[in-house]
Design an enzyme around this catalytic site. Structure first.
Site, short mmCIF file in Angstrom:
data_model
loop_
_atom_site.label_atom_id
_atom_site.label_comp_id
_atom_site.label_asym_id
_atom_site.label_seq_id
_atom_site.Cartn_x
_atom_site.Cartn_y
_atom_site.Cartn_z
N HIS A 108 90.33 -28.60 -91.02
CA HIS A 108 90.49 -29.62 -92.06
C HIS A 108 89.12 -30.23 -92.33
O HIS A 108 88.23 -30.20 -91.46
CB HIS A 108 91.46 -30.70 -91.60
N GLU B 6 88.04 -33.26 -92.34
CA GLU B 6 87.64 -34.26 -91.37
C GLU B 6 87.14 -33.62 -90.08
O GLU B 6 86.12 -34.02 -89.51
CB GLU B 6 88.82 -35.19 -91.01
N CYS C 152 95.73 -36.43 -91.57
CA CYS C 152 96.98 -36.08 -90.87
C CYS C 152 96.87 -36.56 -89.42
O CYS C 152 95.83 -37.07 -89.00
CB CYS C 152 97.20 -34.57 -90.93
N CYS D 246 93.98 -34.92 -87.37
CA CYS D 246 92.67 -35.48 -87.71
C CYS D 246 92.55 -36.92 -87.21
O CYS D 246 91.48 -37.31 -86.73
CB CYS D 246 92.44 -35.40 -89.21
#
Length: 185
Positions: free
Chosen positions: A65, A67, A95, A98
């Protein structure tokens, strides 16, 4: 669980807008790679120390992701997995995965654009940072350039649905052809 910060757009600082615009540019890199357009920028003071964009499909990595990518790059550059005093700007609400990594890295502040009503962990579904049992709590500001960040995601998924419909039509032999100029008789 408390609702995400619902501050009106005019109270958003020019600094937050500037760094979110950089996260949007990173999200466009994800879009160009055929990935969901999410971008992140990690900042210390006024210096960008890392950027990342979503690419779990291309990397064959469920943790790729935006992040997570930015956190990895910054941690490698710092030579430390702790990044105290840093701020993370991301175009989509983080999410739970993360959020956990953000906590472990000791990020001071998270600023996100669009809310994620399906997996958002900053108040939309759960609020990981408000859990008093956890030992680190980042300050969270949501909705920075929310309209623009949300529009980028909506257009990506609309295009993906359109392409999927066209592919199904071609598979059924129903290829849509655009009418051309009339043929002379």
């Amino acid at each position: 669980m408390h609702p995400p910060d619902e501050s009106p757009a005019p109270s958003v600082s020019e600094r937050d807008r500037r760094f979110m615009a950089l996260a949007q540019a990173a999200a466009e890199e994800a879009r160009a790679a055929g990935e969901v357009p999410v971008g992140a920028v990690l900042v210390r003071g006024d210096e960008v120390i890392a950027t990342g964009f979503n690419h779990p499909i291309g990397a064959h990595d469920p943790s790729a992701h935006a992040e997570m990518v930015a956190l990895r790059v910054a941690a490698q550059a710092a030579g430390n997995y702790r990044l105290p005093g840093c701020e993370l700007y991301v175009t989509l609400e983080p999410c739970l995965m993360c959020a956990g990594a953000i906590m472990h890295a000791r990020i001071a502040r998270v600023v996100f654009g669009a809310r994620d009503p399906k997996t958002g962990a900053c108040g939309s579904v759960v609020d990981a940072f408000a859990n008093p049992q956890l030992n680190h709590h980042a300050t969270v500001t949501g909705g920075v350039l929310e309209t623009e960040c949300g529009a980028a995601l909506r257009s990506f998924f609309a295009e993906r649905r359109r392409a999927s419909r066209e592919a199904r039509a071609v598979a059924r032999g129903e290829a849509h052809t655009e009418p051309g100029p009339a043929e002379p008789l």
